[in-house]
Design a protein around this motif. Structure first.
Motif, mmCIF file in Angstrom:
data_model
loop_
_atom_site.group_PDB
_atom_site.id
_atom_site.type_symbol
_atom_site.label_atom_id
_atom_site.label_comp_id
_atom_site.label_asym_id
_atom_site.label_seq_id
_atom_site.Cartn_x
_atom_site.Cartn_y
_atom_site.Cartn_z
ATOM 1 N N ARG A 163 3.129 8.574 9.710
ATOM 2 C CA ARG A 163 2.310 8.483 10.916
ATOM 3 C C ARG A 163 1.480 7.211 10.960
ATOM 4 O O ARG A 163 1.055 6.787 12.048
ATOM 5 C CB ARG A 163 1.371 9.697 10.999
ATOM 6 C CG ARG A 163 2.088 11.030 11.181
ATOM 7 C CD ARG A 163 1.106 12.129 11.568
ATOM 8 N NE ARG A 163 0.100 12.346 10.530
ATOM 9 C CZ ARG A 163 0.218 13.229 9.548
ATOM 10 N NH1 ARG A 163 1.317 13.969 9.461
ATOM 11 N NH2 ARG A 163 -0.741 13.387 8.664
ATOM 12 N N THR A 164 1.231 6.597 9.817
ATOM 13 C CA THR A 164 0.256 5.500 9.775
ATOM 14 C C THR A 164 0.836 4.148 9.374
ATOM 15 O O THR A 164 0.189 3.123 9.603
ATOM 16 C CB THR A 164 -0.878 5.845 8.788
ATOM 17 O OG1 THR A 164 -0.326 6.056 7.476
ATOM 18 C CG2 THR A 164 -1.607 7.110 9.238
ATOM 19 N N ASP A 165 2.013 4.109 8.776
ATOM 20 C CA ASP A 165 2.568 2.843 8.279
ATOM 21 C C ASP A 165 3.969 2.643 8.854
ATOM 22 O O ASP A 165 4.897 3.367 8.500
ATOM 23 C CB ASP A 165 2.629 2.878 6.743
ATOM 24 C CG ASP A 165 2.946 1.509 6.143
ATOM 25 O OD1 ASP A 165 3.781 0.790 6.729
ATOM 26 O OD2 ASP A 165 2.374 1.169 5.090
ATOM 27 N N ASN A 222 0.821 -1.201 0.000
ATOM 28 C CA ASN A 222 0.000 0.000 0.000
ATOM 29 C C ASN A 222 0.861 1.260 0.000
ATOM 30 O O ASN A 222 0.620 2.202 -0.771
ATOM 31 C CB ASN A 222 -0.907 0.002 1.226
ATOM 32 C CG ASN A 222 -1.712 1.287 1.363
ATOM 33 O OD1 ASN A 222 -2.540 1.626 0.516
ATOM 34 N ND2 ASN A 222 -1.457 2.018 2.441
ATOM 35 N N ALA A 223 1.888 1.265 0.859
ATOM 36 C CA ALA A 223 2.751 2.445 0.938
ATOM 37 C C ALA A 223 3.513 2.647 -0.364
ATOM 38 O O ALA A 223 3.638 3.779 -0.849
ATOM 39 C CB ALA A 223 3.724 2.290 2.104
ATOM 40 N N ARG A 224 4.025 1.567 -0.942
ATOM 41 C CA ARG A 224 4.771 1.684 -2.200
ATOM 42 C C ARG A 224 3.885 2.247 -3.297
ATOM 43 O O ARG A 224 4.290 3.149 -4.045
ATOM 44 C CB ARG A 224 5.314 0.317 -2.610
ATOM 45 C CG ARG A 224 6.172 0.375 -3.880
ATOM 46 C CD ARG A 224 6.786 -0.977 -4.211
ATOM 47 N NE ARG A 224 5.782 -1.958 -4.543
ATOM 48 C CZ ARG A 224 5.450 -2.991 -3.769
ATOM 49 N NH1 ARG A 224 6.052 -3.154 -2.600
ATOM 50 N NH2 ARG A 224 4.526 -3.854 -4.133
ATOM 51 N N ALA A 249 2.477 6.612 -6.840
ATOM 52 C CA ALA A 249 1.410 7.312 -7.546
ATOM 53 C C ALA A 249 1.524 8.828 -7.414
ATOM 54 O O ALA A 249 1.069 9.568 -8.287
ATOM 55 C CB ALA A 249 0.056 6.846 -7.025
ATOM 56 N N SER A 250 2.143 9.289 -6.333
ATOM 57 C CA SER A 250 2.240 10.736 -6.102
ATOM 58 C C SER A 250 3.641 11.284 -6.349
ATOM 59 O O SER A 250 3.875 12.490 -6.187
ATOM 60 C CB SER A 250 1.823 11.058 -4.661
ATOM 61 O OG SER A 250 2.636 10.363 -3.731
ATOM 62 N N GLU A 283 2.278 13.202 1.181
ATOM 63 C CA GLU A 283 1.945 11.778 1.224
ATOM 64 C C GLU A 283 2.918 11.037 2.143
ATOM 65 O O GLU A 283 2.515 10.163 2.927
ATOM 66 C CB GLU A 283 2.000 11.183 -0.182
ATOM 67 C CG GLU A 283 1.452 9.765 -0.292
ATOM 68 C CD GLU A 283 -0.056 9.711 -0.113
ATOM 69 O OE1 GLU A 283 -0.490 9.205 0.947
ATOM 70 O OE2 GLU A 283 -0.790 10.174 -1.011
ATOM 71 N N LEU A 284 4.176 11.387 2.060
ATOM 72 C CA LEU A 284 5.176 10.750 2.914
ATOM 73 C C LEU A 284 4.897 11.051 4.384
ATOM 74 O O LEU A 284 5.033 10.166 5.250
ATOM 75 C CB LEU A 284 6.564 11.235 2.520
ATOM 76 C CG LEU A 284 7.746 10.625 3.268
ATOM 77 C CD1 LEU A 284 7.788 9.110 3.081
ATOM 78 C CD2 LEU A 284 9.047 11.249 2.783
ATOM 79 N N ALA A 285 4.500 12.285 4.686
ATOM 80 C CA ALA A 285 4.212 12.657 6.071
ATOM 81 C C ALA A 285 3.050 11.845 6.634
ATOM 82 O O ALA A 285 3.083 11.389 7.790
ATOM 83 C CB ALA A 285 3.898 14.151 6.153
#
Length: 238
Positions: free
Chosen positions: A126-128, A28-30, A35-36, A120-122
């Motif tokens: 925090r979540t992954d 998901n993170a990749r 994508a962004s 997106e990285l920020a």
């Protein structure tokens, strides 16, 4: 310079990604980071455009990229990043880092970069946990590299510093070892001024270690340059 959204995981990106700290990200993170992200192509010597008051994180797909800090016309190199190396251009705000300081990035040779979306990285940090782990690992490597380069540029004799940077920038071309860097580039990399580097290069040419070929330098005695860069010059027979 050209920029494009990295909508597909090209073979080149996949190869660099697999060599980087980002290889352990969740699917998901990749996908979200890719994508962004933006692909950036910089010609040798060109600087990465920096958004005021914001840090930038990226990955070198191909080439060699230099991260530096500067004040006025003086610069010092913080990191060299090659294929598969993650890099970060810090936000040096006057309130926290001293008035007049700035940071940036420059392509040493023609370079292909993948710039990650800061927002997106920020969120993913925090979540992954796979993202935070990758960023921490990358920061540790970059920190060690930066401390080493800064300590060398402050404490080492200039001859040693220049030898180190010549070796860092060297490329093999048509059977020769070449460095495509101006005197000013070397002065920026080592935290000094061009007049001093000019005198040192003259000494290196006299010693038969380098010569000029057009706009590039040719390195002749790599073994001795390595010994000089390590601080073993006193043990070298002249």
């Amino acid at each position: 310079m050209s920029m494009a959204i990295a909508t597909e995981f090209s073979c080149a990106i996949a190869t660099a990604w697999s060599r980087s700290h980002y290889r352990c990200l969740s699917d998901n993170a990749r996908q979200r980071l890719l994508a962004s992200a933006e692909e950036v192509h910089l010609a040798a010597g060109r600087h990465l455009p920096v958004t005021p008051r914001s840090s930038q994180a990226g990955l070198v797909i191909d080439g060699l990229f230099r991260v530096y800090a500067g004040s006025g016309v003086r610069q010092v190199t913080l990191q060299y990043a090659a294929e598969g190396d993650a890099f970060g251009v810090p936000d040096l705000r006057p309130s926290s880092s001293g008035a007049g300081l700035s940071a940036g990035g420059q392509a040493v040779v023609d370079s292909h970069l993948l710039m990650l979306n800061r927002d997106e990285l920020a969120v993913l940090l925090r979540t992954d946990p796979t993202v935070s782990r990758a960023v921490i690992d990358g920061l540790l490597v970059a920190h060690v590299s930066s401390v080493s380069l800064l300590a060398e540029n402050v404490l080492s004799p200039l001859r040693r510093r220049v030898a180190r940077h010549l070796l860092d920038l060297a490329l093999r071309e048509n059977g020769a070892v070449m460095v495509h860097a101006t005197v000013q580039d070397l002065a920026n990399a080592t935290g000094t001024v061009r007049e001093v580097v000019t005198r040192l290069l003259k000494d290196l040419r006299t010693d038969g270690l380098v010569s000029r070929r057009g706009s590039a330098l040719v390195l002749h005695d790599l073994r001795r340059l390595h010994r000089i860069a390590r601080g073993d010059e006193d043990n070298v027979s002249k």
